[in-house]
Design a protein around this motif. Structure first.
Motif, PDB file in Angstrom:
ATOM      1  N   ASN A  86      14.787  48.347 -10.088  1.00  0.00           N
ATOM      2  CA  ASN A  86      13.978  49.006  -9.070  1.00  0.00           C
ATOM      3  C   ASN A  86      13.871  48.183  -7.792  1.00  0.00           C
ATOM      4  O   ASN A  86      13.461  48.683  -6.758  1.00  0.00           O
ATOM      5  N   GLU A  87      14.210  46.903  -7.886  1.00  0.00           N
ATOM      6  CA  GLU A  87      14.104  46.013  -6.739  1.00  0.00           C
ATOM      7  C   GLU A  87      15.292  46.239  -5.802  1.00  0.00           C
ATOM      8  O   GLU A  87      16.439  46.212  -6.236  1.00  0.00           O
ATOM      9  N   PRO A  88      15.039  46.474  -4.515  1.00  0.00           N
ATOM     10  CA  PRO A  88      16.154  46.693  -3.581  1.00  0.00           C
ATOM     11  C   PRO A  88      16.953  45.408  -3.367  1.00  0.00           C
ATOM     12  O   PRO A  88      16.406  44.312  -3.416  1.00  0.00           O
ATOM     13  N   GLN A  89      18.246  45.569  -3.134  1.00  0.00           N
ATOM     14  CA  GLN A  89      19.118  44.423  -2.876  1.00  0.00           C
ATOM     15  C   GLN A  89      18.837  43.879  -1.481  1.00  0.00           C
ATOM     16  O   GLN A  89      18.721  44.633  -0.529  1.00  0.00           O
ATOM     17  N   LYS A  90      18.713  42.552  -1.381  1.00  0.00           N
ATOM     18  CA  LYS A  90      18.529  41.928  -0.081  1.00  0.00           C
ATOM     19  C   LYS A  90      19.899  41.695   0.538  1.00  0.00           C
ATOM     20  O   LYS A  90      20.804  41.197  -0.119  1.00  0.00           O
ATOM     21  N   ALA A  91      20.024  42.057   1.791  1.00  0.00           N
ATOM     22  CA  ALA A  91      21.277  41.819   2.497  1.00  0.00           C
ATOM     23  C   ALA A  91      21.383  40.342   2.844  1.00  0.00           C
ATOM     24  O   ALA A  91      20.389  39.700   3.175  1.00  0.00           O
ATOM     25  N   GLU A  92      22.589  39.810   2.759  1.00  0.00           N
ATOM     26  CA  GLU A  92      22.831  38.416   3.111  1.00  0.00           C
ATOM     27  C   GLU A  92      22.640  38.254   4.611  1.00  0.00           C
ATOM     28  O   GLU A  92      23.283  38.937   5.408  1.00  0.00           O
ATOM     29  N   ALA A  93      21.734  37.371   4.986  1.00  0.00           N
ATOM     30  CA  ALA A  93      21.464  37.146   6.414  1.00  0.00           C
ATOM     31  C   ALA A  93      22.644  36.405   7.039  1.00  0.00           C
ATOM     32  O   ALA A  93      23.179  35.471   6.458  1.00  0.00           O
ATOM     33  N   SER A  94      23.039  36.836   8.206  1.00  0.00           N
ATOM     34  CA  SER A  94      24.121  36.145   8.889  1.00  0.00           C
ATOM     35  C   SER A  94      23.560  34.909   9.589  1.00  0.00           C
ATOM     36  O   SER A  94      22.360  34.821   9.849  1.00  0.00           O
ATOM     37  N   LEU A  95      24.436  33.983   9.878  1.00  0.00           N
ATOM     38  CA  LEU A  95      24.015  32.755  10.536  1.00  0.00           C
ATOM     39  C   LEU A  95      23.657  33.033  11.988  1.00  0.00           C
ATOM     40  O   LEU A  95      24.396  33.695  12.699  1.00  0.00           O
ATOM     41  N   LYS A  96      22.508  32.523  12.400  1.00  0.00           N
ATOM     42  CA  LYS A  96      22.105  32.668  13.797  1.00  0.00           C
ATOM     43  C   LYS A  96      22.858  31.671  14.668  1.00  0.00           C
ATOM     44  O   LYS A  96      23.107  31.894  15.824  1.00  0.00           O
ATOM     45  N   ASN A  97      23.212  30.551  14.072  1.00  0.00           N
ATOM     46  CA  ASN A  97      23.851  29.468  14.787  1.00  0.00           C
ATOM     47  C   ASN A  97      25.067  29.034  13.978  1.00  0.00           C
ATOM     48  O   ASN A  97      24.941  28.760  12.791  1.00  0.00           O
ATOM     49  N   SER A  98      26.231  28.945  14.581  1.00  0.00           N
ATOM     50  CA  SER A  98      27.436  28.577  13.835  1.00  0.00           C
ATOM     51  C   SER A  98      27.375  27.142  13.311  1.00  0.00           C
ATOM     52  O   SER A  98      28.097  26.789  12.385  1.00  0.00           O
ATOM     53  N   LEU A  99      26.488  26.327  13.855  1.00  0.00           N
ATOM     54  CA  LEU A  99      26.323  24.964  13.353  1.00  0.00           C
ATOM     55  C   LEU A  99      25.614  24.930  12.001  1.00  0.00           C
ATOM     56  O   LEU A  99      25.653  23.925  11.304  1.00  0.00           O
ATOM     57  N   SER A 100      24.977  26.022  11.622  1.00  0.00           N
ATOM     58  CA  SER A 100      24.203  26.071  10.390  1.00  0.00           C
ATOM     59  C   SER A 100      25.053  26.212   9.139  1.00  0.00           C
ATOM     60  O   SER A 100      24.511  26.236   8.038  1.00  0.00           O
ATOM     61  N   ILE A 101      26.361  26.288   9.271  1.00  0.00           N
ATOM     62  CA  ILE A 101      27.219  26.455   8.098  1.00  0.00           C
ATOM     63  C   ILE A 101      27.101  25.256   7.167  1.00  0.00           C
ATOM     64  O   ILE A 101      27.157  25.406   5.946  1.00  0.00           O
ATOM     65  N   ASN A 102      26.890  24.061   7.704  1.00  0.00           N
ATOM     66  CA  ASN A 102      26.703  22.886   6.848  1.00  0.00           C
ATOM     67  C   ASN A 102      25.422  23.006   6.031  1.00  0.00           C
ATOM     68  O   ASN A 102      25.396  22.622   4.859  1.00  0.00           O
ATOM     69  N   ASN A 103      24.362  23.527   6.648  1.00  0.00           N
ATOM     70  CA  ASN A 103      23.113  23.724   5.921  1.00  0.00           C
ATOM     71  C   ASN A 103      23.312  24.713   4.777  1.00  0.00           C
ATOM     72  O   ASN A 103      22.838  24.489   3.662  1.00  0.00           O
ATOM     73  N   GLU A 104      24.003  25.817   5.070  1.00  0.00           N
ATOM     74  CA  GLU A 104      24.268  26.830   4.045  1.00  0.00           C
ATOM     75  C   GLU A 104      25.087  26.251   2.910  1.00  0.00           C
ATOM     76  O   GLU A 104      24.823  26.512   1.744  1.00  0.00           O
ATOM     77  N   MET A 105      26.103  25.458   3.253  1.00  0.00           N
ATOM     78  CA  MET A 105      26.935  24.839   2.227  1.00  0.00           C
ATOM     79  C   MET A 105      26.099  23.913   1.353  1.00  0.00           C
ATOM     80  O   MET A 105      26.189  23.957   0.124  1.00  0.00           O
ATOM     81  N   ARG A 141      15.752  23.704   4.729  1.00  0.00           N
ATOM     82  CA  ARG A 141      14.869  24.787   5.182  1.00  0.00           C
ATOM     83  C   ARG A 141      15.658  25.975   5.700  1.00  0.00           C
ATOM     84  O   ARG A 141      16.815  25.861   6.079  1.00  0.00           O
ATOM     85  N   LYS A 142      14.963  27.105   5.787  1.00  0.00           N
ATOM     86  CA  LYS A 142      15.565  28.319   6.318  1.00  0.00           C
ATOM     87  C   LYS A 142      15.687  28.181   7.837  1.00  0.00           C
ATOM     88  O   LYS A 142      14.788  27.664   8.496  1.00  0.00           O
ATOM     89  N   GLU A 143      16.796  28.676   8.356  1.00  0.00           N
ATOM     90  CA  GLU A 143      17.018  28.640   9.799  1.00  0.00           C
ATOM     91  C   GLU A 143      15.899  29.422  10.491  1.00  0.00           C
ATOM     92  O   GLU A 143      15.578  30.528  10.099  1.00  0.00           O
ATOM     93  N   GLY A 144      15.292  28.817  11.486  1.00  0.00           N
ATOM     94  CA  GLY A 144      14.184  29.445  12.185  1.00  0.00           C
ATOM     95  C   GLY A 144      12.841  28.837  11.810  1.00  0.00           C
ATOM     96  O   GLY A 144      11.859  29.009  12.526  1.00  0.00           O
ATOM     97  N   HIS A 145      12.770  28.129  10.681  1.00  0.00           N
ATOM     98  CA  HIS A 145      11.531  27.441  10.296  1.00  0.00           C
ATOM     99  C   HIS A 145      11.265  26.331  11.306  1.00  0.00           C
ATOM    100  O   HIS A 145      12.195  25.737  11.849  1.00  0.00           O
ATOM    101  N   ARG A 146      10.002  26.030  11.537  1.00  0.00           N
ATOM    102  CA  ARG A 146       9.685  25.052  12.585  1.00  0.00           C
ATOM    103  C   ARG A 146      10.166  23.643  12.243  1.00  0.00           C
ATOM    104  O   ARG A 146      10.393  22.829  13.132  1.00  0.00           O
TER     105      ARG A 146
END
Length: 168
Positions: A86-105, A141-146
């Motif tokens: 019953n839980e809806p699927q969350k869409a994968e958020a795209s990177l706001k900044n291309s430099l964040s790929i290291n964080n995601e990895m 942390r999540k991108e956008g967190h202070r």
């Protein structure tokens, strides 16, 4: 460091076979062939103007492809995620900044290998990189967190080097 370097280093660190990599891409929602994987794992030759030579033997990996691979790595190592029907699927958020790929990895490898923050600190310590718990927390942390901090190539490179020392 580009995405091809990241994939090559991750493959070496975790001693992955090409067939397993194809399966990881598939689990991440991307279909690739063995020839495409081989092209992804080639370090391109460049001329004096920094242009790629032999571009037919090289395939550049874009951020969505690397993220698909990392998601597939999580599924490959840990199994399919149990979700409520019953839980809806969350869409994968795209990177706001291309430099964040290291964080995601860093985050996705942490999840896939079931690493704790202490394990990651030990991996960095093994390659003589001093990083505090709070600094590591900022990288995770999540991108956008202070308190979010972009993971620089230096940290990503040393993390993958430490993984190679630990898992090879």
């Amino acid at each position: 460091m580009n995405n091809n370097d990241r994939l090559i280093r991750l493959r070496y660190a975790l001693d992955m076979k090409e067939t397993d990599m194809i399966e990881m891409f598939k689990l991440g929602g991307m279909k690739v062939t063995k020839e495409e994987v081989k092209k992804m794992l080639v370090t391109p030759e460049r001329n004096d103007e920094d242009e790629i030579i032999n571009s037919d033997e090289f395939m550049e990996i874009k951020n969505p492809a690397l993220i698909a691979f990392l998601n597939g790595l999580i599924t490959f190592k840990r199994g399919k995620k149990d979700t409520d029907k019953n839980e809806p699927q969350k869409a994968e958020a795209s990177l706001k900044n291309s430099l964040s790929i290291n964080n995601e990895m860093l985050k996705k490898v942490k999840i896939a290998l079931k690493l704790t923050s202490e394990d990651i600190l030990d991996i960095f310590y093994d390659v003589d990189v001093d990083i505090s718990k709070s600094e590591l927390s900022a990288l995770l942390r999540k991108e956008g967190h202070r308190n979010y901090k972009v993971c620089l190539d230096r940290y990503a490179r040393n993390f993958l080097k430490g993984l190679a020392l630990r898992y090879r």
